[in-house]
Design an enzyme around this catalytic site. Structure first.
Site, PDB file in Angstrom:
ATOM      1  N   GLY A 284      -4.832  -2.192   5.027  1.00 25.74           N
ATOM      2  CA  GLY A 284      -4.011  -3.331   4.598  1.00 25.74           C
ATOM      3  C   GLY A 284      -4.682  -4.673   4.851  1.00 25.74           C
ATOM      4  O   GLY A 284      -4.730  -5.538   3.974  1.00 25.74           O
ATOM      5  N   ARG A 285      -5.236  -4.848   6.040  1.00 21.98           N
ATOM      6  CA  ARG A 285      -5.813  -6.160   6.386  1.00 21.98           C
ATOM      7  C   ARG A 285      -7.192  -6.382   5.772  1.00 21.98           C
ATOM      8  O   ARG A 285      -7.793  -7.429   5.962  1.00 21.98           O
ATOM      9  CB  ARG A 285      -5.853  -6.319   7.909  1.00 21.98           C
ATOM     10  CG  ARG A 285      -6.512  -5.174   8.656  1.00 21.98           C
ATOM     11  CD  ARG A 285      -6.145  -5.194  10.133  1.00 21.98           C
ATOM     12  NE  ARG A 285      -6.672  -4.041  10.860  1.00 21.98           N
ATOM     13  CZ  ARG A 285      -6.059  -2.878  10.967  1.00 21.98           C
ATOM     14  NH1 ARG A 285      -4.899  -2.684  10.359  1.00 21.98           N
ATOM     15  NH2 ARG A 285      -6.593  -1.892  11.678  1.00 21.98           N
TER      16      ARG A 285
ATOM     17  N   LYS B 280       0.840  -1.200   0.000  1.00 21.24           N
ATOM     18  CA  LYS B 280       0.000   0.000   0.000  1.00 21.24           C
ATOM     19  C   LYS B 280       0.879   1.255   0.000  1.00 21.24           C
ATOM     20  O   LYS B 280       0.694   2.152  -0.790  1.00 21.24           O
ATOM     21  CB  LYS B 280      -0.922  -0.032   1.226  1.00 21.24           C
ATOM     22  CG  LYS B 280      -1.858   1.136   1.318  1.00 21.24           C
ATOM     23  CD  LYS B 280      -2.830   0.981   2.475  1.00 21.24           C
ATOM     24  CE  LYS B 280      -3.635   2.265   2.624  1.00 21.24           C
ATOM     25  NZ  LYS B 280      -4.611   2.196   3.712  1.00 21.24           N
TER      26      LYS B 280
ATOM     27  N   GLU C 198      -4.607  -6.863  14.848  1.00 21.86           N
ATOM     28  CA  GLU C 198      -4.153  -5.530  14.435  1.00 21.86           C
ATOM     29  C   GLU C 198      -5.317  -4.539  14.528  1.00 21.86           C
ATOM     30  O   GLU C 198      -5.115  -3.354  14.784  1.00 21.86           O
ATOM     31  CB  GLU C 198      -3.569  -5.562  13.017  1.00 21.86           C
ATOM     32  CG  GLU C 198      -2.723  -4.345  12.694  1.00 21.86           C
ATOM     33  CD  GLU C 198      -1.928  -4.468  11.401  1.00 21.86           C
ATOM     34  OE1 GLU C 198      -2.507  -4.287  10.333  1.00 21.86           O
ATOM     35  OE2 GLU C 198      -0.706  -4.735  11.461  1.00 21.86           O
TER      36      GLU C 198
ATOM     37  N   LYS D  14       9.107  -0.358  14.248  1.00 24.31           N
ATOM     38  CA  LYS D  14       9.686  -0.041  12.932  1.00 24.31           C
ATOM     39  C   LYS D  14      10.744   1.054  13.076  1.00 24.31           C
ATOM     40  O   LYS D  14      11.826   0.963  12.504  1.00 24.31           O
ATOM     41  CB  LYS D  14       8.593   0.476  11.982  1.00 24.31           C
ATOM     42  CG  LYS D  14       7.640  -0.553  11.452  1.00 24.31           C
ATOM     43  CD  LYS D  14       6.717   0.120  10.417  1.00 24.31           C
ATOM     44  CE  LYS D  14       5.529  -0.737  10.077  1.00 24.31           C
ATOM     45  NZ  LYS D  14       4.539  -0.036   9.248  1.00 24.31           N
TER      46      LYS D  14
ATOM     47  N   HIS E  75      -3.359 -33.494  17.432  1.00 19.40           N
ATOM     48  CA  HIS E  75      -2.196 -34.250  17.907  1.00 19.40           C
ATOM     49  C   HIS E  75      -1.099 -33.325  18.420  1.00 19.40           C
ATOM     50  O   HIS E  75       0.039 -33.757  18.593  1.00 19.40           O
ATOM     51  CB  HIS E  75      -1.670 -35.140  16.781  1.00 19.40           C
ATOM     52  CG  HIS E  75      -2.682 -36.169  16.356  1.00 19.40           C
ATOM     53  ND1 HIS E  75      -2.780 -37.401  16.975  1.00 19.40           N
ATOM     54  CD2 HIS E  75      -3.675 -36.112  15.435  1.00 19.40           C
ATOM     55  CE1 HIS E  75      -3.777 -38.078  16.415  1.00 19.40           C
ATOM     56  NE2 HIS E  75      -4.345 -37.317  15.489  1.00 19.40           N
TER      57      HIS E  75
ATOM     58  N   GLU F 273      10.548  -4.451   4.703  1.00 19.38           N
ATOM     59  CA  GLU F 273      10.676  -5.850   4.269  1.00 19.38           C
ATOM     60  C   GLU F 273      10.415  -5.988   2.776  1.00 19.38           C
ATOM     61  O   GLU F 273      11.169  -6.643   2.036  1.00 19.38           O
ATOM     62  CB  GLU F 273       9.680  -6.739   5.026  1.00 19.38           C
ATOM     63  CG  GLU F 273       9.925  -6.851   6.516  1.00 19.38           C
ATOM     64  CD  GLU F 273       9.174  -5.806   7.337  1.00 19.38           C
ATOM     65  OE1 GLU F 273       8.911  -4.695   6.803  1.00 19.38           O
ATOM     66  OE2 GLU F 273       8.880  -6.083   8.504  1.00 19.38           O
TER      67      GLU F 273
HETATM   68  O1  F6P Z   1       2.065  -4.082   9.927  1.00 17.30           O
HETATM   69  C1  F6P Z   1       1.657  -2.803   9.641  1.00 17.30           C
HETATM   70  C2  F6P Z   1       1.164  -2.686   8.230  1.00 17.30           C
HETATM   71  O2  F6P Z   1       0.957  -1.324   7.954  1.00 17.30           O
HETATM   72  C3  F6P Z   1      -0.107  -3.476   7.942  1.00 17.30           C
HETATM   73  O3  F6P Z   1      -1.251  -2.847   8.364  1.00 17.30           O
HETATM   74  C4  F6P Z   1      -0.017  -3.660   6.476  1.00 17.30           C
HETATM   75  O4  F6P Z   1      -0.873  -4.667   6.012  1.00 17.30           O
HETATM   76  C5  F6P Z   1       1.449  -4.006   6.337  1.00 17.30           C
HETATM   77  O5  F6P Z   1       2.111  -3.182   7.286  1.00 17.30           O
HETATM   78  C6  F6P Z   1       2.038  -3.796   4.982  1.00 17.30           C
HETATM   79  O6  F6P Z   1       1.974  -2.448   4.579  1.00 17.30           O
HETATM   80  P1  F6P Z   1       2.184  -2.048   3.070  1.00 17.30           P
HETATM   81  O7  F6P Z   1       1.103  -2.673   2.261  1.00 17.30           O
HETATM   82  O8  F6P Z   1       2.108  -0.540   3.059  1.00 17.30           O
HETATM   83  O9  F6P Z   1       3.538  -2.533   2.637  1.00 17.30           O
END
Ligand code: F6P
Length: 543
Positions: free
Chosen positions: A277-278, A217, A363, A505, A394, A223
Site C-alpha cells: 500500500g505505501r 488494494k 508502517e 481494526k 513559528h 473507511e
Molecule cells: O493501514 C493498513 C493498510 O493496510 C495500509 O498498509 C494500506 O495502505 C491501507 O491500510 C489501505 O488499504 P487498502 O488499500 O487495502 O484499502
C-alpha cells in the site's frame, strides 16, 4: 563470510554483527563529543566530500556528526547485514516479505518500457505497460472532456476515495505537482471514516460532473467502503443506477469485491499484490495523479523513480544516496538515542510529504521483532514528523534550537520556483539555509543571559532539487523508499508487512457491533472501555 540468504539474513557466522556494532559504539562515544563546527574547521573539503548527487537530487550530509571513519564503520555494518544481497533480492522480485510470502516489487513499476523482468516465470514489464496504456486512455478521456457524466457534461471534480497508501500517495503527489495539473479539474481526497469529512466533501460537488475513484488494494477497508457507499447513495439520490459506471471507477487487486460493489471490470484498474500500500503510487493507485498531470508527466514521474533505482543498485555504498541517508538515520537512532526525525520541506506543494513519509517509514519499520521472530535488539523506527517551512519555524522550531532533545532534521529545498515572486523564493531559501546554520552554530556568547544561548551542534541534512518536477518528485519518493528499506536491513526487520494495524481494526469491529446494538453493552472490555461505549451509546441514542 558466506553471503546471507534473503529469507534468513542472519545466518551469517556473526548473526548479531557484534564486532561491527562494538566498533561503531566505541567510535560513537567519541563522535558524541564532536562539535560540528570543529569538523568544518579541520577539513576544508568537508562539504564536497559529504555531498552526493543522484537522479537530479543533491544531498549534503556534512552538518552531521560523521567523518570518513563513521561512514566506513557504518557501511561495514551494513555489509555484514547483507545490504548488497538484500538490494539484489528486492529488485529481482524475491519473496522478501516473508510473513506474507510476497515480493516487494514496486520498483518493477518504474522500469522503462524497453526493459524486461521475469519473476517466477512471468514477464512483468510488458504487462504493466499494457495497464499503463489503459490508465492513459482513461485519463486522457477525462482530461479532454470526452468522458461525460450522466447529463452529458464534462467531468470537473475527481474524488479519490481511499486511505493509507491508497490516499497519501495520490493526495501528496497531486498537491506536489500542482504546477503540472489540468487547470479545469479539481481533486478531492476522501479518506477518514469521519462522516464530517464525507459530508463536507460531497457538499461541494455536483453529481453530474463528479467522478469517484475508489482506491483500495483490498477493497474491504472499512473507511473506504463506508465512504464509497455514502458516495454511491448520494449519487443515486440524483441519478439512476444505470449511470453509476460513468461516475465510479475502481483501483484494486480484488476483482470480485469490486464487481459486488457494482463497478464493471471495464472500469477497474488492477494492480498486483506484490505492491505494498505505501509503495503503490507507482501502480494504478496513481490514477488520480495521472488524470491530474497527464500520462507524459506520469511517465516522467516513473522515470525519476527509476533513475534513483539505478543509482541505488549500482553506486558504491559510501556514495549511495539512499544508503547514506539510511546510515545517518541509523547512526543517530542507535548511538545518539534520538527518538524522532523531522522532515521540513521548504516548498508549500510538498506540505503532505511528511505525512506520506510517516506511513512509509513508520508502517514499514515500526516493528520490534526481527525477521526470524526474535525480539529486536535495537530501537527501530523513530517518530517521523514535520510540516512545510516557514510555518514550522513559528510553531515548534523553538524546541529544535533550545529544547532538551536532539532531533535530526532533513531539510528539503527546491531552488527554482514555479511562480514569479522571486523575492519570496529568496526569502524561503534564506530561511531554510539559516535554520540549518543556526542549528549547527548556535550562539555561545558568555555576555548573553542563559535564555539567549543556543547550544548549537544540532545535526541536519539538506536535500536540494533544482525544481519540483514529476521526475524530481519520483526520485525523491524512491530515495526515501530505499532509505526505509536500508534501515529495515540494518535493523533486521521485515519492512514490507504491517501486522500492527490489524488488532485495532478487529477491536473496532467488535465495538461497532456494540454501538449498533440497541440492547445493553456486552461488557466484554475493561471497565474504562465499557464506560466509553456506554457513554457513546447513550449519546447516539438521543442524536
Ligand atoms: O493501514 C493498513 C493498510 O493496510 C495500509 O498498509 C494500506 O495502505 C491501507 O491500510 C489501505 O488499504 P487498502 O488499500 O487495502 O484499502
Amino acid at each position: 563470510m558466506s553471503k546471507p540468504s534473503p529469507t534468513s539474513p542472519t545466518d551469517s557466522p556473526d548473526s548479531t554483527c557484534s564486532t561491527e556494532l562494538a566498533a561503531l559504539a566505541s567510535h560513537a562515544a567519541k563522535a558524541c563529543e564532536w562539535r560540528l563546527t570543529d569538523l568544518f574547521q579541520q577539513d576544508a573539503s568537508r562539504v564536497s566530500r559529504f555531498t552526493l548527487e543522484a537522479a537530479g537530487l543533491c544531498l549534503d550530509v556534512s552538518k552531521n556528526h560523521v567523518n570518513d571513519e563513521t561512514i566506513r564503520l557504518l557501511t561495514a555494518f551494513a555489509q555484514t547485514r547483507g545490504i548488497e544481497r538484500w538490494r539484489d533480492a528486492i529488485f529481482q522480485g524475491e519473496r522478501i516479505n516473508q510473513t506474507e510470502q510476497r515480493a516487494a516489487l514496486h520498483t518493477a513499476l518504474r522500469l522503462p518500457a524497453s526493459a524486461t523482468l521475469t519473476v517466477e516465470g512471468e514477464e512483468l514489464v510488458a504487462k504493466h505497460q499494457r495497464e499503463l496504456d489503459r490508465m492513459q486512455a482513461f485519463a486522457e478521456r477525462v482530461r479532454e472532456g470526452d468522458w461525460k457524466g450522466y447529463s452529458g457534461e464534462q467531468i470537473t471534480d475527481i474524488v479519490n476515495i481511499g486511505i493509507g497508501g491508497s490516499d497519501l500517495g495520490p493526495m501528496m503527489t497531486v498537491a506536489a505537482l500542482r504546477a503540472y495539473a489540468h487547470p479545469q479539474l479539481r481533486f478531492h481526497f476522501l479518506s477518514n471514516v469521519d462522516g464530517h469529512a464525507t459530508v463536507a466533501t460531497l457538499g461541494q460537488l455536483n453529481p453530474a460532473t463528479t467522478l469517484f475513484i475508489v482506491a483500495s488494494k483490498s477493497f474491504t477497508t472499512q473507511e473506504t467502503m463506508l465512504n464509497a457507499h455514502a458516495a454511491r447513495r448520494w449519487f443515486l439520490q440524483h441519478a439512476e443506477e444505470k449511470y453509476l459506471s460513468q461516475h465510479f471507477v475502481a483501483v484494486s487487486t480484488n476483482t470480485a469485491v469490486v464487481q459486488a460493489f457494482g463497478i464493471a471490470t471495464d472500469n477497474m484498474f488492477p494492480f498486483r499484490d506484490w505492491v505494498g500500500g505505501r509503495f503503490s503510487i507507482w501502480s494504478s493507485i496513481g490514477l488520480a495523479l495521472m488524470v491530474a498531470i497527464g500520462s507524459t508527466h506520469f511517465r516522467a514521474f516513473l522515470s525519476g523513480g527509476y533513475a534513483m533505482d539505478e543509482h541505488f543498485r549500482h553506486a558504491p555504498l559510501n556514495t549511495n544516496m539512499p544508503v547514506i541517508l539510511g546510515l545517518v538515520a541509523f547512526w543517530y537512532r542507535e548511538f545518539f538515542k534520538t527518538s524522532s526525525q523531522l522532515i521540513a520541506p521548504y516548498h508549500e506543494d510538498l506540505r503532505h510529504f511528511p505525512a506520506y513519509l510517516q506511513q512509509l517509514e513508520m508502517e514499514s519499520n515500526g516493528k520490534c521483532v526481527t525477521r526470524d521472530g526474535k525480539p529486536a535488539s535495537m530501537k527501530t523506527s523513530p517518530v517521523i514528523w514535520g510540516s512545510s517551512g516557514t510555518n514550522n519555524q513559528h510553531a515548534y522550531f523553538q524546541m529544535l534550537h533550545q529544547g532538551s532533545d536532539l532531533i535530526p532534521v532533513d531539510f528539503l529545498g527546491v531552488l527554482k520556483p514555479q511562480h514569479h515572486l522571486i523575492d519570496q523564493q529568496r526569502a524561503l531559501l534564506a530561511n531554510c539555509f539559516a535554520q540549518a546554520e543556526a542549528l549547527m552554530n548556535g550562539v555561545q556568547d558568555a555576555s548573553l543571559p542563559p535564555h539567549r544561548i543556543f547550544p548549537g551542534n544540532r545535526p541536519s541534512s539538506m536535500l536540494l532539487m533544482d525544481q519540483l518536477t514529476p521526475a524530481s518528485l519520483g526520485a525523491l519518493i524512491a530515495l526515501y523508499e530505499h532509505k526505509t528499506f536500508v534501515l529495515g536491513v540494518l535493523w533486521d526487520i521485515n519492512s514490507f508487512d504491517q501486522w500492527g494495524v490489524e488488532l485495532g481494526k478487529t477491536l473496532a469491529l467488535r465495538i461497532l457491533a456494540e454501538l449498533e446494538d440497541v440492547e445493553e453493552t456486552h461488557q466484554q472490555h475493561d471497565s474504562s472501555t465499557n464506560a466509553l461505549i456506554a457513554r457513546a451509546r447513550a449519546a447516539l441514542k438521543n442524536s
